[in-house]
Enzyme design. Sequence first.
Site, PDB file in Angstrom:
ATOM      1  N   TRP A  82       2.400   1.456  -3.139  1.00 33.23           N
ATOM      2  CA  TRP A  82       1.583   2.091  -4.263  1.00 33.23           C
ATOM      3  C   TRP A  82       1.407   3.566  -4.474  1.00 33.23           C
ATOM      4  O   TRP A  82       1.263   4.208  -5.392  1.00 33.23           O
ATOM      5  CB  TRP A  82       0.404   1.268  -4.283  1.00 33.23           C
ATOM      6  CG  TRP A  82      -0.668   1.693  -5.150  1.00 33.23           C
ATOM      7  CD1 TRP A  82      -1.226   1.103  -6.251  1.00 33.23           C
ATOM      8  CD2 TRP A  82      -1.646   2.663  -4.852  1.00 33.23           C
ATOM      9  NE1 TRP A  82      -2.245   1.932  -6.758  1.00 33.23           N
ATOM     10  CE2 TRP A  82      -2.505   2.840  -6.138  1.00 33.23           C
ATOM     11  CE3 TRP A  82      -2.008   3.830  -3.860  1.00 33.23           C
ATOM     12  CZ2 TRP A  82      -3.680   3.673  -6.115  1.00 33.23           C
ATOM     13  CZ3 TRP A  82      -3.043   4.612  -4.156  1.00 33.23           C
ATOM     14  CH2 TRP A  82      -3.761   4.563  -5.216  1.00 33.23           C
ATOM     15  N   HIS A  83       1.364   4.222  -3.110  1.00 34.32           N
ATOM     16  CA  HIS A  83       1.109   5.373  -3.066  1.00 34.32           C
ATOM     17  C   HIS A  83       2.144   6.515  -3.792  1.00 34.32           C
ATOM     18  O   HIS A  83       2.197   7.518  -4.187  1.00 34.32           O
ATOM     19  CB  HIS A  83       1.043   6.125  -1.591  1.00 34.32           C
ATOM     20  CG  HIS A  83      -0.262   5.511  -1.154  1.00 34.32           C
ATOM     21  ND1 HIS A  83      -0.707   4.480  -0.770  1.00 34.32           N
ATOM     22  CD2 HIS A  83      -1.480   6.639  -1.055  1.00 34.32           C
ATOM     23  CE1 HIS A  83      -1.878   4.564  -0.252  1.00 34.32           C
ATOM     24  NE2 HIS A  83      -2.470   5.518  -0.738  1.00 34.32           N
ATOM     25  N   GLY A  84       3.598   6.070  -3.679  1.00 30.55           N
ATOM     26  CA  GLY A  84       4.579   6.694  -4.305  1.00 30.55           C
ATOM     27  C   GLY A  84       5.942   6.239  -4.044  1.00 30.55           C
ATOM     28  O   GLY A  84       6.093   5.208  -3.123  1.00 30.55           O
ATOM     29  N   SER A 105       0.826  -1.149   0.093  1.00 27.27           N
ATOM     30  CA  SER A 105      -0.085  -0.010   0.038  1.00 27.27           C
ATOM     31  C   SER A 105       0.942   1.282   0.063  1.00 27.27           C
ATOM     32  O   SER A 105       0.734   2.250  -0.867  1.00 27.27           O
ATOM     33  CB  SER A 105      -1.139   0.103   1.242  1.00 27.27           C
ATOM     34  OG  SER A 105      -1.673   1.314   1.432  1.00 27.27           O
ATOM     35  N   PHE A 134      -0.788  10.005  -7.636  1.00 25.99           N
ATOM     36  CA  PHE A 134      -0.573   8.643  -7.398  1.00 25.99           C
ATOM     37  C   PHE A 134      -0.929   7.923  -8.394  1.00 25.99           C
ATOM     38  O   PHE A 134      -0.989   6.900  -8.601  1.00 25.99           O
ATOM     39  CB  PHE A 134      -0.950   8.321  -5.712  1.00 25.99           C
ATOM     40  CG  PHE A 134      -0.816   8.996  -4.775  1.00 25.99           C
ATOM     41  CD1 PHE A 134       0.481   9.482  -4.825  1.00 25.99           C
ATOM     42  CD2 PHE A 134      -1.702   9.068  -3.745  1.00 25.99           C
ATOM     43  CE1 PHE A 134       1.003  10.571  -3.774  1.00 25.99           C
ATOM     44  CE2 PHE A 134      -1.292  10.072  -2.846  1.00 25.99           C
ATOM     45  CZ  PHE A 134      -0.094  10.529  -2.570  1.00 25.99           C
TER      46      PHE A 134
END
Lengths: 474, 308
Positions: free
Chosen positions: A330-332, A327, A474
Site C-alpha cells: 500500500w505504501h508504494g 501494508s 502514497f
Amino acid sequence: MLFNSLKFLLLFPFIFGVYWVIPAKFNQWKKWFLILVSYLLYMNWKPAYALVLLGVTFVTYFGGLFLELGVEGEQLKVKKRKRLAWCFALLALLPLLVFKYYNFINNSITDGLAAIGLQFSLPGLNWAVPVGISFFSFQAVGYMLDVYHGRIKSERNFTDYLLFVSFFPQVASGPISKADELLPQIKTAKTFNYNQAVSGLKYLLWGMFLKVVLADRAGIYVDTVFASYDKFSGAGCALASVLYSIQIYTDFAGYSLMAVGIAKTIGFDLINNFKRPYFATSVSEFWKRWHISLTRWLTQQVYIPMGGSRCSKLRNYWNILVTFLVSGIWHGANWTFIVWGVIHGVFQIIEKALGWNKKESKGIVKVLRIVLTFAIVTVAWVIFRSPSIGDALGLIRRYATTNGTFIADIQTLLHIAIAIIPLLLFEVGKEFFPQFYEKIKSYTIVRWVVYLAVFAMIVLIGVHDGSSFIYVNF
Amino acid sequence: MKKFLLKVLLFFACIEVMDLAFGQFFSILRTHAKGGSTANCDYIANRATDDVIILGSSRATHHYVPQIIEDSLGVSCYNCGEEGNGVVLAYGRLKMLTNRYKPKLVIYEITPGYDYGTVDPNNKYLGYLRPYYDKEGISQLFDDFDDELSWLKMHSKMYQNTGRLLPDLIDNIIFRDNQKGYAPLNGVMVVKKTTNAKIENTFTIDSLKLNYVEKVIELCQSKDIPIVFMISPWFNYNSGMAMFNPAFKLCEKYGIDICSMIDEPNISTHAEFFNGANHLNHAGAIEYTKNIIPIIKNNIIASNQKNE
C-alpha cells in the site's frame, strides 16, 4: 493544495466563513459547498485526476447498492455476491493499481525475464500518481466491503457519499475514515461549536509546527546524509536514521493533525491517526499507535476476513504476515516498502510467539523495551526511506564503521534540537504525566504563551518552501 | 462565533506585537554581531565602502583573498561571495552597495550553475537578502524569484528573519573572524580516477537568472563602475568552455573583460592547491589571488584614468 502553503491558509478563512454563514437548516447547501471546495482544491494538483476521484466514487457507490441486495433481499447467491464484491473492489482499485503499480510490476517482470535471458518489455507509464489515491481508494473500498459484510447499510444519498469520498481535509493523506463515522456527521445539520473550533485551531497550529519546524528541518539533514551515506561514520548514519524516524512521524502526524484540526473547525470529528507511537513497548503496540486508521482498515478488511486470530497459530502468523505485506505494498511500488512491511510482520509474529505483545512492563524494563522497539522501527524506516534495498543495506552496514563525518550540518541539527523540546515535553507529558499535563493546560496564560511560542517557532525556524508531505506521495 | 472571532483577533494582535518586538530584537542582533555571517551580511548591506568588491558563489568566497589585494595595491577590498549562491544574491548585494557608494572595481566570479543554470529552486537564494527586504531595490528580487505571495510574507519582520535566530545569536556570543568575507578552505584534495572526468553540462539555462547577470553589468555600467568577470582555476579542467558561453556572449555584448584562469597551468595542475576539484584551498587561493593582481591593477588604473 497543501495545508502548509500560504495559499491554503489565506483561503481557509473564506471556506470557514462561507460554510458557517450558510444557515444550518440549509444543510444540503453546506454539503454542496464542501463538495465544490473539495473538488476545486483537489483539481489544484492536476484537474484531470478529479475524474479518478469521481470514478472511484461512482464505482463504490453503485457497488455498495448492488452488494446490499444480497444482504437485504437474499436475491444474490453467496458465491455470486462474493464474485461481485471482488469485481467492484478490483474496479475501484484499478486506478490505484495502474497509476501506482504498473511500472513496478512491468519492471519487475522485465528484470526477472532478463535474469533468465529473455528479452521482453512493455512501454512504461510516465504519469504522475494522483494525489491521495491510496487513501481515498481504501476509504471508498472500505465502505463497500463494510456493506458487503453487512456491517453497515449502503448509502442511498449520492451527495452525502460524494462528500464522504472527497472531503477535502482528508482526501490527500487521510486519515482513512469509516463510513459509519463520517457519513452520519455529513447528514447532521451543523451549528457552530466554539470548543470544537478552538480545538481545531490548536490541532492546526500544532500540526503545522510538527511539519514545518521539525519534519522539514529534519528532512534537510536526512537528505544530505542519505544521499551520500558512504561519507558518514556509523554514528553519523545512526543519527540520520533517528532523524528520519522523527521526520516521518512529524511529517505524517503533522498532516493528520492539520486535517483533523481543519475538519473540527467546520464541525467534523475525524479519527486521530497517532498516539505517541515511539513510546510503544513492542512492534505490535507500535501499530496500535501509528497510522491508526490504516491499521484499522487492514485489520477489518484483510486480517479478519482471512481468519484473524481465531484459527491455528500458524494460520494466524500467516494472516499477520500477509496483512503487513499488504501494508507494505500500500505504501508504494518498490521492494523497499515490501521488505519494510514484511519486517514489521515478522517482528509481530515473533512477539506473538513469545507472548511479548501482551506483556506489560514497568520501570527500566519498560524503558528498554521502548528503546528496543524504537531501534527496530528506525532500522525498518531506513529501508522504507532508501531508494533501493542495496542502498538501505549500504547505510545499515555503515553503522559499524568509525571513519567518516559525524555531523552533516551543525546549524540544522541545532534547529532540530531546539524544535524537539516542545515535542518531547508534549509527548512525555501526555504519555507519562497526564494529570500534570492537564493541570498545566488548565492555566489560560500558559496556553496562550505556548500558542504564541509555537507560532513564533513556526515563523522563525520553520522551513517555508511549502514542501510536500511524505504520505501525500502514497 | 463572536467569542471565537474575538479570540482569533486577539491572537493575531498578540502576533503583531510579537512581530514588531522580534523585528527590533533582530535589528539589535545584526548591528551588534561580533563576526560570522551576521556581521558579514550587515557590513555589506549597511557599512561597506571598499574599493574592490568581489561577487560570486563559494568559488568567490574561497578563492579571493582581500588582504593580498589590499597589501599589493593599497586599496580596500571585500569579498561578498557566498557559499551556494549566485547572481540572485550577488545582484542584491551589489544593489545595496551601489545605493550607498561607488566601488572602484567589481570582480564577478562566474559559476554557471548558480549564475544562469537551474540548480536549486530560485527562492533558496533569497535567504541572505530577506532581512534587507526593505532596502531600495531588494523587493524586486523577491517579486521575480519568490512566489506571488512573497510581498505578503515579507510584511512580517519575523518572517524576514526566518532561519536567522540561531546564527544571529551565535554571532553575538562567539567571535567568528570574517577575514573580509574570505573563507579559507583547509586540506588537500585526494586525487581519484573520477577527479579528471569530464564535467557534463547537465543544467539548463534559467533565462531569468541570466537576465540578472545582464542587470549586474547594466547596474555597474550605469554607475560607471568597472566590472570584470573571472573564472578561477578548476583542477585539471578538460571540459571545454561551452557552459561559460552565455557569460562570454554577455561580456562581448557589453564590451567588458572576462578572464578565464580555469586551466591556468601554474595552479590547475597542482593538487596541493585544491581542497576539491572546483575549490582551491588556502594555499591555492593565495597563489591565485597573487596571479590576478596585475589584472585588478590594470582595471583600477583604467578606472582612475576614466574618472580623472
